[in-house]
Design a protein around this motif. Structure first.
Motif, PDB file in Angstrom:
ATOM      1  N   ARG A 130       6.105  53.390  22.352  1.00 40.45           N
ATOM      2  CA  ARG A 130       5.418  53.025  23.585  1.00 40.45           C
ATOM      3  C   ARG A 130       4.017  52.529  23.256  1.00 40.45           C
ATOM      4  O   ARG A 130       3.277  53.159  22.499  1.00 40.45           O
ATOM      5  CB  ARG A 130       5.332  54.222  24.532  1.00 40.45           C
ATOM      6  N   LEU A 131       3.638  51.395  23.845  1.00 44.97           N
ATOM      7  CA  LEU A 131       2.308  50.845  23.642  1.00 44.97           C
ATOM      8  C   LEU A 131       1.351  51.361  24.708  1.00 44.97           C
ATOM      9  O   LEU A 131       1.779  51.807  25.773  1.00 44.97           O
ATOM     10  CB  LEU A 131       2.359  49.309  23.698  1.00 44.97           C
ATOM     11  N   PHE A 175      -5.077  36.218  29.114  1.00 40.47           N
ATOM     12  CA  PHE A 175      -4.349  36.476  27.877  1.00 40.47           C
ATOM     13  C   PHE A 175      -4.929  37.731  27.230  1.00 40.47           C
ATOM     14  O   PHE A 175      -6.150  37.826  27.047  1.00 40.47           O
ATOM     15  CB  PHE A 175      -4.492  35.301  26.906  1.00 40.47           C
ATOM     16  N   GLN A 176      -4.057  38.671  26.865  1.00 47.20           N
ATOM     17  CA  GLN A 176      -4.481  39.872  26.154  1.00 47.20           C
ATOM     18  C   GLN A 176      -3.580  40.084  24.946  1.00 47.20           C
ATOM     19  O   GLN A 176      -2.391  39.726  24.968  1.00 47.20           O
ATOM     20  CB  GLN A 176      -4.420  41.093  27.072  1.00 47.20           C
ATOM     21  N   LEU A 177      -4.137  40.683  23.887  1.00 48.78           N
ATOM     22  CA  LEU A 177      -3.394  40.915  22.649  1.00 48.78           C
ATOM     23  C   LEU A 177      -3.516  42.375  22.232  1.00 48.78           C
ATOM     24  O   LEU A 177      -4.517  43.036  22.498  1.00 48.78           O
ATOM     25  CB  LEU A 177      -3.940  40.052  21.502  1.00 48.78           C
ATOM     26  N   ARG A 182      -3.505  47.410  13.862  1.00 48.41           N
ATOM     27  CA  ARG A 182      -4.969  47.441  13.917  1.00 48.41           C
ATOM     28  C   ARG A 182      -5.530  47.973  15.230  1.00 48.41           C
ATOM     29  O   ARG A 182      -6.577  48.615  15.233  1.00 48.41           O
ATOM     30  CB  ARG A 182      -5.530  46.034  13.677  1.00 48.41           C
ATOM     31  N   ASP A 183      -4.872  47.700  16.334  1.00 48.55           N
ATOM     32  CA  ASP A 183      -5.481  47.961  17.640  1.00 48.55           C
ATOM     33  C   ASP A 183      -4.965  49.242  18.279  1.00 48.55           C
ATOM     34  O   ASP A 183      -3.770  49.545  18.226  1.00 48.55           O
ATOM     35  CB  ASP A 183      -5.208  46.792  18.594  1.00 48.55           C
ATOM     36  N   SER A 184      -5.862  49.957  18.908  1.00 49.71           N
ATOM     37  CA  SER A 184      -5.492  51.145  19.673  1.00 49.71           C
ATOM     38  C   SER A 184      -5.450  50.851  21.169  1.00 49.71           C
ATOM     39  O   SER A 184      -5.044  51.698  21.962  1.00 49.71           O
ATOM     40  CB  SER A 184      -6.481  52.278  19.412  1.00 49.71           C
ATOM     41  N   GLN A 362       6.463  51.340  14.555  1.00 47.69           N
ATOM     42  CA  GLN A 362       5.233  52.119  14.410  1.00 47.69           C
ATOM     43  C   GLN A 362       4.148  51.353  13.662  1.00 47.69           C
ATOM     44  O   GLN A 362       3.015  51.810  13.591  1.00 47.69           O
ATOM     45  CB  GLN A 362       5.537  53.434  13.669  1.00 47.69           C
ATOM     46  N   GLY A 363       4.511  50.202  13.093  1.00 51.80           N
ATOM     47  CA  GLY A 363       3.521  49.387  12.389  1.00 51.80           C
ATOM     48  C   GLY A 363       3.413  49.685  10.913  1.00 51.80           C
ATOM     49  O   GLY A 363       4.127  50.486  10.362  1.00 51.80           O
TER      50      GLY A 363
END
Length: 363
Positions: A130-131, A175-177, A182-184, A362-363
């Motif tokens: 889940r993001l 636009f969102q990334l 790297r990103d939380s 999970q990256g």
């Protein structure tokens, strides 16, 4: 015998095995477990050498169930029930008729449920992540998943409308990334007024960018050239390509859209009076036609969906169609007016293509 093999040869052998076998082999030894579960280079090697592609469908009479089958099985003449397996449903208590699923990127899917929660799912390993919740003010337009080869990281793109006050004419496209490693949290990168977007939510990822058609419906030439937009994940900028469809489409009601097939960026069209056509978009926007399917009168006037799913090496194409409200997955070849019926030719709700991978959400 396996214990006497050099480790590099063992890796070569394992990298050519299906995911199902590798998951079982994790219990053979600590070195096998570490290689298969944790070694990112091995996972990438396995992905690069993977030749198996699968189709996921969910059926109209059982929307809460997902079924998977290899494309080699579907394209063969020998069909039996052993060629189809049922997948555990990725999101509990949220059936697929309420889900939005992007096109697969390296075997991973980006899924949004009815509550707006976004997940990354690997159907090969059954892993789900889940993001973080994505900030949005109004209607969601689309989510899509891409891969940044420079950082070996996966990028999720969110596109949604932001309406100022109660005036739709002043809508902006945001636009969102977020990257898996790297990103939380999500980060806003663009806020554009009057941006045109794909009505079908088709944002396919190809060679470092997400692609979509702006003016998807072309009638005559009063709307000007066909415009394909792209968002480059490194430069974080919008780029545009103008294409001129053949003159025979100038007086026809035609649907155009882009799709990544066979590792190439393609444009396809469904015309009201002619055919389904497929082009490869080459350098500098040059279009090379590679396939045309003749539509009979019933298909022409009853087809609501004619979407390409997969391009085979022999030139055949798998299409997800909805004709007279009946959805099917069939295989055509160039010049066909009737498809080769596949095992998936039944009433379906959704259809997705993916390739087997050990890559973890999970990256």
């Amino acid at each position: 015998m396996a214990a006497n093999l050099p480790w590099d040869i063992t890796i070569e052998i394992l990298s050519r095995l299906p995911v199902k076998s590798l998951v079982r082999f994790k219990c053979v030894s600590k070195s096998f477990y570490s290689l298969i579960s944790q070694d990112s280079q091995f996972k990438r090697k396995h992905l690069d050498q993977s030749t198996r592609h699968d189709l996921i469908v969910n059926l109209e009479h059982g929307p809460e169930r997902l079924f998977s089958s290899s494309l080699s099985y579907l394209s063969s003449d020998d069909h039996d029930q052993e060629g189809v397996i049922e997948l555990p449903y990725p999101i509990k208590d949220n059936f697929s008729e309420y889900m939005t699923v992007s096109r697969s990127c390296n075997g991973l899917f980006c899924i949004q449920d009815i509550a707006g929660i976004v997940f990354i799912w690997n159907p090969s390993t059954r892993e789900l992540r889940r993001l973080p919740d994505c900030p949005r003010t109004n209607d969601r337009i689309a989510y899509s998943l891409g891969y940044d080869s420079s950082s070996d990281d996966y990028i999720v793109l969110s596109i949604h409308k932001s309406i100022i006050g109660d005036c739709a004419a002043r809508a902006r496209t945001v636009f969102q990334l977020i990257s898996l490693k790297r990103d939380s949290s999500w980060r806003k990168i663009l806020d554009l007024p009057g941006m045109k977007f794909s009505l079908y939510g088709s944002y396919d990822f190809y060679n470092g960018a997400f692609y979509w058609t702006e003016n998807i419906f072309i009638y005559s030439r009063r709307y000007g050239p066909l415009v394909i937009s792209s968002f480059d994940i490194k430069e974080e900028k919008i780029k545009k390509i103008e294409l001129s469809p053949p003159s025979r489409y100038s007086d026809q009601y035609t649907i155009f859209d882009v799709s990544v097939l066979g590792g190439k960026l393609c444009l396809y069209s469904l015309s009201s009076v002619t055919s389904f056509d497929l082009w490869v978009i080459e350098e500098y926007g040059v279009m090379k036609k590679i396939l045309s399917i003749r539509l009979n009168e019933i298909q022409r006037y009853a087809a609501q969906v004619f979407k390409p799913l997969y391009l085979f090496e022999d030139g055949k194409i798998m299409l997800h169609t909805r004709i007279n409200r009946i959805e099917q997955v069939d295989i055509y070849k160039d010049g066909d007016s009737a498809p080769k019926t596949t095992a998936a030719s039944c009433k379906i709700l959704r259809a997705y293509i993916y390739n087997e991978t050990l890559i973890s959400p999970q990256g």
